[in-house]
Motif scaffolding. Structure first.
Motif, PDB file in Angstrom:
ATOM      1  N   ASP A  13      42.726  36.858  43.615  1.00 31.77           N
ATOM      2  CA  ASP A  13      43.105  35.646  43.181  1.00 31.77           C
ATOM      3  C   ASP A  13      41.749  34.868  43.112  1.00 31.77           C
ATOM      4  OD1 ASP A  13      45.653  33.657  42.588  1.00 31.77           O
ATOM      5  OD2 ASP A  13      44.101  32.831  43.907  1.00 31.77           O
ATOM      6  N   LEU A  36      51.778  32.462  35.409  1.00 34.09           N
ATOM      7  CA  LEU A  36      51.440  33.002  36.760  1.00 34.09           C
ATOM      8  C   LEU A  36      50.229  33.665  36.951  1.00 34.09           C
ATOM      9  CD1 LEU A  36      54.941  33.985  38.463  1.00 34.09           C
ATOM     10  CD2 LEU A  36      53.686  31.854  38.671  1.00 34.09           C
ATOM     11  N   ALA A  37      49.334  33.299  37.849  1.00 30.41           N
ATOM     12  CA  ALA A  37      48.045  34.300  38.087  1.00 30.41           C
ATOM     13  C   ALA A  37      48.844  35.338  38.556  1.00 30.41           C
ATOM     14  CB  ALA A  37      47.435  33.610  39.354  1.00 30.41           C
ATOM     15  N   ASP A  38      48.357  36.698  37.844  1.00 29.53           N
ATOM     16  CA  ASP A  38      49.030  37.859  38.486  1.00 29.53           C
ATOM     17  C   ASP A  38      47.994  38.921  38.992  1.00 29.53           C
ATOM     18  OD1 ASP A  38      48.033  38.415  35.939  1.00 29.53           O
ATOM     19  OD2 ASP A  38      49.920  39.209  35.034  1.00 29.53           O
ATOM     20  N   GLU A  39      46.812  38.472  39.451  1.00 29.42           N
ATOM     21  CA  GLU A  39      46.085  39.295  40.183  1.00 29.42           C
ATOM     22  C   GLU A  39      46.495  39.547  41.703  1.00 29.42           C
ATOM     23  OE1 GLU A  39      44.878  36.551  39.097  1.00 29.42           O
ATOM     24  OE2 GLU A  39      43.417  36.901  37.600  1.00 29.42           O
ATOM     25  N   LEU A  42      46.498  33.136  33.255  1.00 27.23           N
ATOM     26  CA  LEU A  42      47.926  32.903  33.247  1.00 27.23           C
ATOM     27  C   LEU A  42      48.630  33.832  32.498  1.00 27.23           C
ATOM     28  CD1 LEU A  42      48.328  29.089  33.345  1.00 27.23           C
ATOM     29  CD2 LEU A  42      48.003  30.777  35.388  1.00 27.23           C
ATOM     30  N   ASN A  43      49.527  34.767  33.105  1.00 22.18           N
ATOM     31  CA  ASN A  43      50.271  35.595  32.302  1.00 22.18           C
ATOM     32  C   ASN A  43      51.461  34.790  31.485  1.00 22.18           C
ATOM     33  OD1 ASN A  43      52.419  35.123  33.991  1.00 22.18           O
ATOM     34  ND2 ASN A  43      52.111  37.147  35.115  1.00 22.18           N
ATOM     35  N   GLY A  72      54.343  34.937  44.711  1.00 16.68           N
ATOM     36  CA  GLY A  72      53.759  36.198  44.627  1.00 16.68           C
ATOM     37  C   GLY A  72      53.367  37.143  45.496  1.00 16.68           C
ATOM     38  N   ALA A  73      51.988  37.446  45.674  1.00 16.59           N
ATOM     39  CA  ALA A  73      51.725  38.567  46.818  1.00 16.59           C
ATOM     40  C   ALA A  73      51.154  37.907  47.671  1.00 16.59           C
ATOM     41  CB  ALA A  73      50.638  39.363  45.967  1.00 16.59           C
ATOM     42  N   PRO A 124      50.681  32.402  27.748  1.00 24.03           N
ATOM     43  CA  PRO A 124      49.546  32.751  28.507  1.00 24.03           C
ATOM     44  C   PRO A 124      48.233  31.834  28.336  1.00 24.03           C
ATOM     45  CG  PRO A 124      49.716  34.223  26.776  1.00 24.03           C
ATOM     46  CD  PRO A 124      51.175  33.568  26.586  1.00 24.03           C
ATOM     47  N   ARG A 159      54.456  34.394  31.965  1.00 23.13           N
ATOM     48  CA  ARG A 159      55.404  33.443  32.742  1.00 23.13           C
ATOM     49  C   ARG A 159      54.515  32.468  33.398  1.00 23.13           C
ATOM     50  NH1 ARG A 159      57.735  36.374  36.903  1.00 23.13           N
ATOM     51  NH2 ARG A 159      55.740  37.762  37.088  1.00 23.13           N
TER      52      ARG A 159
END
Lengths: 294, 294, 294, 294
Positions: free
Chosen positions: D241, D233-236, D228-229, C79-80, D198, D231
């Motif tokens: 994060d 994943l954490a998406d922050e 979790l989204n 990710g990021a 999610p 997919r």
């Protein structure tokens, strides 16, 4: 032959197959023609508790996930009456099994065979030169049965085989597999505590002699192609290390820890050799059952 | 041929090799002669994350115990400069890899193939009929490329191959290996979630047709030789189960989950087939890399 | 106390928790009150290559599936910008780690502790008396620091601790944990090749003395509670085997291979003991980190 | 509290224990005093096939190396009559078990918590900040039972817990453990295919709120502390994060995938919390059985 220290690139840029490129269809057909009797001999040691093994290496572990004993104890059959046995294997091939090394197994500096960056061998496996590049090895083998030639049970632990000893038994040519017997696995059967180290092996000069002849692979019954000292280590200087000479600089695949005690030296000393490692993506080696077809 | 329900004993009391006994030296030499071009084709699917896989089966796990990234991060070379990569593999062969079944893999009642007590298959492994009895399989293969014959990409999931379909392509004889392509692994590439079940496979009648012809082995690209229903199970009655007909009653070795998509049907439809499973003491199967030598 | 040979059933039919039933809320609260300083001491040996270990047992294997070296070698962050390390552990607890035995671990005849059929312990795990029945052990511990009491580094290998030696140090009561130090793990540090066998341990009489007092558990720093002979085996007759006396007949949980060298004998010799094995469904044991809270 | 982006060094140079340093003996004694009834509740999900599990993570594998079924099938007892069951466990803790993260588990840039070089986490394990640094966690817990507070079965998948929601239930102080229930594991029981993603979790603001209060650990029943989204994943963004805020910047240990469904909210919402991960040298995590002592 390109001169050492390496002959990277002789099979073209980015090559990952090394001397397997020598296994042309013509050579494969010629190799098949070396079989005379049709006898098949397995050259693999058993995978299990009583198999030759280097010290400090994790032994293979074999577990049954369902077995006949479970049914004896009352487990119900599947469906209309099927019973089955299933299992799992945990194996670290190097030092514990008859195995074939991938070209990514050993190097010096920052580059694998043929200049591939060593950093591409990481926790997800080898992105270059993995054992999955091998497919199958089908070639003419030349059998160097050194103990029989010398009328001994096995070479002494300190022995380093010289090129003259190989040449005296047979010449070998491009694309052939050198199958070299030291007899050392007999020590496992007689006195397992003496097996691991020291061990006999090839001299650097013998390694170079084989490389100059463009062999496709070197298959030996010791644990490291070269010899091992009392501490279980190869102790040649880096320029003379057998893995570096053969695997790293010339792309010659290595097979180690073969079981050659059941292979009676055929006449005229050649036979068909087949080895097909598991197609393990990015693997550094594979346990393997090489076959001699006499 | 002895009539079913079993023909135990036809290879002698206590036989553990089944139809591998058919691989006489003469047949081996004849098999070698079937190779015409010398081209080697690997028939193994990769062992790794992106490989055909049945649901609920433990995926192979591959770990590096030392790798190039470690050296990039500062790990010191061994001795005078050696760097190396080493790894470990955890594998449950059935349902996850191209593999060969041992004769101890499946049975009904209390006896394995040839009357060996099933209770001898216990947590320490199979004392009878283990995969270590195989050594090597070197035989003439007959290729049943059903999708090409029918001009489809792959057989439909519900299809059960009939003897007539096989006979229409080719006869097969004692000691041969039937290599049967359903094309189903293509589904893995296109839509992996549809791969596991249902799957096409042989009908019981086709199994009997092969057994009557005394084949040495049946090698198929589906997961269970027979077909699988929506729940991933074989649903024939016990007397028609493909594993029981072939493996249990006739001692015919089975190879499953082959990768046949890179094998162009040779003419005249025969080739040399070599498979050498790991010599895993008491194993119920082995992952394997079968080779077609055209 | 019910007389031997077994006291099955004293905690009720089909009981799977044995002496853990003694851990009543009142005793738990009393145990918490034994802590005086609040110091926490881990009683676990490390899990890794340099840890006390019996011969012939599979060493724990620890693999990283992604690590910092991979990122050093160029692996892209997730990710990021997240980077992470992940790993896998392969462990056979008995003989290789500080661990707690499940009540299903050992028996004689056809029945486990409390009469559960031993056949319910099969390849899918123990359906009865598995380590998942334990939950947590929170109890008052009595520390039997035998080497300190005798002013030696460790008990000699042939020593079998007598009840009098325990009684001389302290009495112990229902629901308590006997933490018994032989000092033997020091031998691992000094001369690892001498560690595995022989080993000192409890005498059968000491085992009975503890069972009569209704202890909840016996936690020892040797490998087998009882001693081991030169060949690494317990050699008492079956009626005197320590595992059978404690685990099988009385349902007393056992913890073995504790690391007690960092535990300075507290005054008055009691402390809070906490152990919580993994909730491994049907497991025969679990590696564990017991805590002493002083 | 040191301001973000990190407060490395607040526990001194080269610290590897993070907020465990807050577990002073005085706080440990105070934590012991929070137990009122003496009831012990295990907060671990089972390790086995039917346990909450993230997609794509290797499931724990459990094998018996000898068991009761083997004896039923005729295996001879050891010595004078001992029978035993033994087993092996293969486990990747993250995403598959109730586990505790080591401080080396996640980072951004080239440095772990407290500035340790990330390159020291390599194939031989983490030389810094491994799970073996933990020993034992004995602390006062504050229970944030969000579903009970909101009168729902579980938080919705898209929910990100805000600081206000935590504050409304209870304050929390230095050295405490925040035990946070989302109720999400109930989804596993009802519809396992919906469990993995999610998932609900903490907001970044809630993470900061906990870090500002100097908690010793955050223990949650979801898989990733944060949500979790779709997919998985954490998406922050990286600065938000949850693992980076808590583990990386503040050295706060995380426990994930707890089983809190059997924990009835005690009054006044506090209890004794004990967790002791395996002393796995260089491990990135350990499966663990946390205990609540009410």
């Amino acid at each position: 032959m390109v001169a050492e220290p390496n002959n990277w690139g002789r099979f073209g840029p980015a090559d990952q197959r090394g001397t397997l490129n020598l296994l042309t269809p013509g050579r494969v057909l010629a190799a098949l023609a070396t079989a005379r009797t049709g006898e098949i001999v397995s050259l693999a040691a058993p995978i299990g508790r009583n198999a030759p093994h280097l010290r400090g290496r994790p032994s293979p572990q074999h577990f049954m996930s369902i077995d006949g004993a479970d049914f004896a104890a009352g487990t119900r059959p599947v469906g209309a009456g099927l019973r089955m046995a299933d299992d799992a294997l945990i194996v670290s091939a190097h030092g514990t099994t008859t195995h074939m090394d991938a070209l990514c197994h050993m190097w010096s500096g920052d580059e694998l065979y043929n200049g591939h960056p060593a950093s591409e061998v990481h926790s997800y496996g080898a992105k270059r030169c993995g054992i999955d590049q091998v497919g199958g090895l089908v070639a003419r083998a030349v059998f160097y049965d050194l103990p029989s030639h010398r009328h001994v049970d096995h070479l002494p632990a300190g022995h380093r085989v010289l090129p003259e000893e190989l040449a005296e038994i047979s010449e070998i040519g491009p694309g052939d597999v050198a199958v070299i017997r030291t007899g050392w696995p007999r020590v496992w059967q007689e006195a397992p505590e003496r097996y691991a180290a020291p061990q006999p092996g090839l001299s650097a000069a013998a390694g170079r002699w084989l490389a100059e002849r463009d062999v496709a692979a070197v298959a030996c019954d010791n644990a490291a192609i070269g010899g091992l000292n009392e501490r279980g280590l190869a102790d040649e200087p880096v320029e003379d290390d057998l893995h570096l000479i053969l695997l790293h600089r010339h792309g010659i695949h290595l097979l180690e820890m073969l079981w050659l005690e059941d292979l009676v030296a055929p006449s005229p000393g050649e036979f068909l050799f087949v080895a097909a490692p598991l197609r393990l993506s990015g693997g550094t080696a594979s346990p393997v059952t090489p076959l001699a077809i006499l």
